[in-house]
Write a protein that holds these residues in place. Structure first.
Motif, PDB file in Angstrom:
ATOM      1  N   LYS A  94      12.012  -3.643 -14.089  1.00  0.00           N
ATOM      2  CA  LYS A  94      12.130  -2.835 -12.871  1.00  0.00           C
ATOM      3  C   LYS A  94      12.490  -1.407 -13.272  1.00  0.00           C
ATOM      4  O   LYS A  94      13.110  -1.179 -14.311  1.00  0.00           O
ATOM      5  CB  LYS A  94      13.217  -3.392 -11.957  1.00  0.00           C
ATOM      6  CG  LYS A  94      12.866  -4.728 -11.341  1.00  0.00           C
ATOM      7  CD  LYS A  94      13.965  -5.155 -10.384  1.00  0.00           C
ATOM      8  CE  LYS A  94      13.621  -6.459  -9.696  1.00  0.00           C
ATOM      9  NZ  LYS A  94      14.681  -6.828  -8.732  1.00  0.00           N
ATOM     10  N   TYR A  99      12.043  -1.066  -8.324  1.00  0.00           N
ATOM     11  CA  TYR A  99      10.668  -1.522  -8.117  1.00  0.00           C
ATOM     12  C   TYR A  99      10.167  -2.162  -9.402  1.00  0.00           C
ATOM     13  O   TYR A  99      10.458  -1.681 -10.505  1.00  0.00           O
ATOM     14  CB  TYR A  99       9.734  -0.365  -7.746  1.00  0.00           C
ATOM     15  CG  TYR A  99       9.975   0.232  -6.394  1.00  0.00           C
ATOM     16  CD1 TYR A  99      10.115  -0.568  -5.262  1.00  0.00           C
ATOM     17  CD2 TYR A  99      10.042   1.608  -6.230  1.00  0.00           C
ATOM     18  CE1 TYR A  99      10.315  -0.012  -4.013  1.00  0.00           C
ATOM     19  CE2 TYR A  99      10.251   2.170  -4.984  1.00  0.00           C
ATOM     20  CZ  TYR A  99      10.388   1.353  -3.883  1.00  0.00           C
ATOM     21  OH  TYR A  99      10.590   1.895  -2.646  1.00  0.00           O
ATOM     22  N   ASN A 110       7.159  -5.905  -3.761  1.00  0.00           N
ATOM     23  CA  ASN A 110       7.758  -6.932  -4.612  1.00  0.00           C
ATOM     24  C   ASN A 110       6.819  -8.082  -4.916  1.00  0.00           C
ATOM     25  O   ASN A 110       7.242  -9.081  -5.483  1.00  0.00           O
ATOM     26  CB  ASN A 110       9.035  -7.483  -3.955  1.00  0.00           C
ATOM     27  CG  ASN A 110      10.093  -6.414  -3.876  1.00  0.00           C
ATOM     28  OD1 ASN A 110      10.296  -5.684  -4.830  1.00  0.00           O
ATOM     29  ND2 ASN A 110      10.741  -6.303  -2.740  1.00  0.00           N
TER      30      ASN A 110
END
Length: 156
Positions: A94, A99, A110
């Motif tokens: 991430k 994200y 996601n």
């Protein structure tokens, strides 16, 4: 223009044309591993599994070989690598905004989601922390797809 210069220009143009043909969109990457999926008519194909520095990039092509629309839909939170020898699990990386570093759409930050018409394919990619250099194979787990076991890691 001299004969030698004309021959060199002609050879360069022919070579440029050959290179353009080799990179045409119709050319598909080689398949490292393939699995039937739980997505109607869809096959998942690993086309890249490359370690570079501290990351490993996985590319999966989802191909609809069925006669109806195939919906591919999974959460990145369920995707991981498993190093069975070291008993270590690696999840999709991430960024600083939390994200996933993966193929994302603004409406689905996601998860990966796509409808594939018969004959269509689309590639998803994701980044993982790289296992140690001594690790040569790992298992890739993607929801809705049986595990890709003992995938060879390509080093760059």
């Amino acid at each position: 223009m001299s004969t030698l210069l004309r021959a060199a220009v002609t050879a360069a143009l022919l070579l440029a044309g050959a290179c353009a043909c080799a990179q045409s969109p119709a050319a598909q990457p080689a398949v490292i591993a393939s699995q039937e999926t739980n997505f109607s008519g869809v096959v998942a194909e690993v086309t890249e599994f490359r370690r570079k520095g501290n990351t490993l990039t996985a590319k999966l092509r989802f191909r609809n070989g069925g006669t109806g629309t195939g919906e591919v839909d999974f959460q990145y939170s369920g995707v991981y690598l498993l190093d069975t020898e070291a008993a270590k699990k690696y999840e999709v990386l991430k960024d600083e905004k939390n994200y996933y570093i993966a193929a994302l759409y603004s409406t689905t930050p996601n998860r990966y989601w796509v409808d594939l018409q018969p004959g269509q394919s689309q590639t998803a990619w994701m980044k993982f922390p790289a296992p140690p250099a001594a690790t040569r194979t790992v298992t890739l787990q993607v929801p809705g797809v049986p595990p890709f076991e003992d995938l060879p890691i390509q080093d760059q």
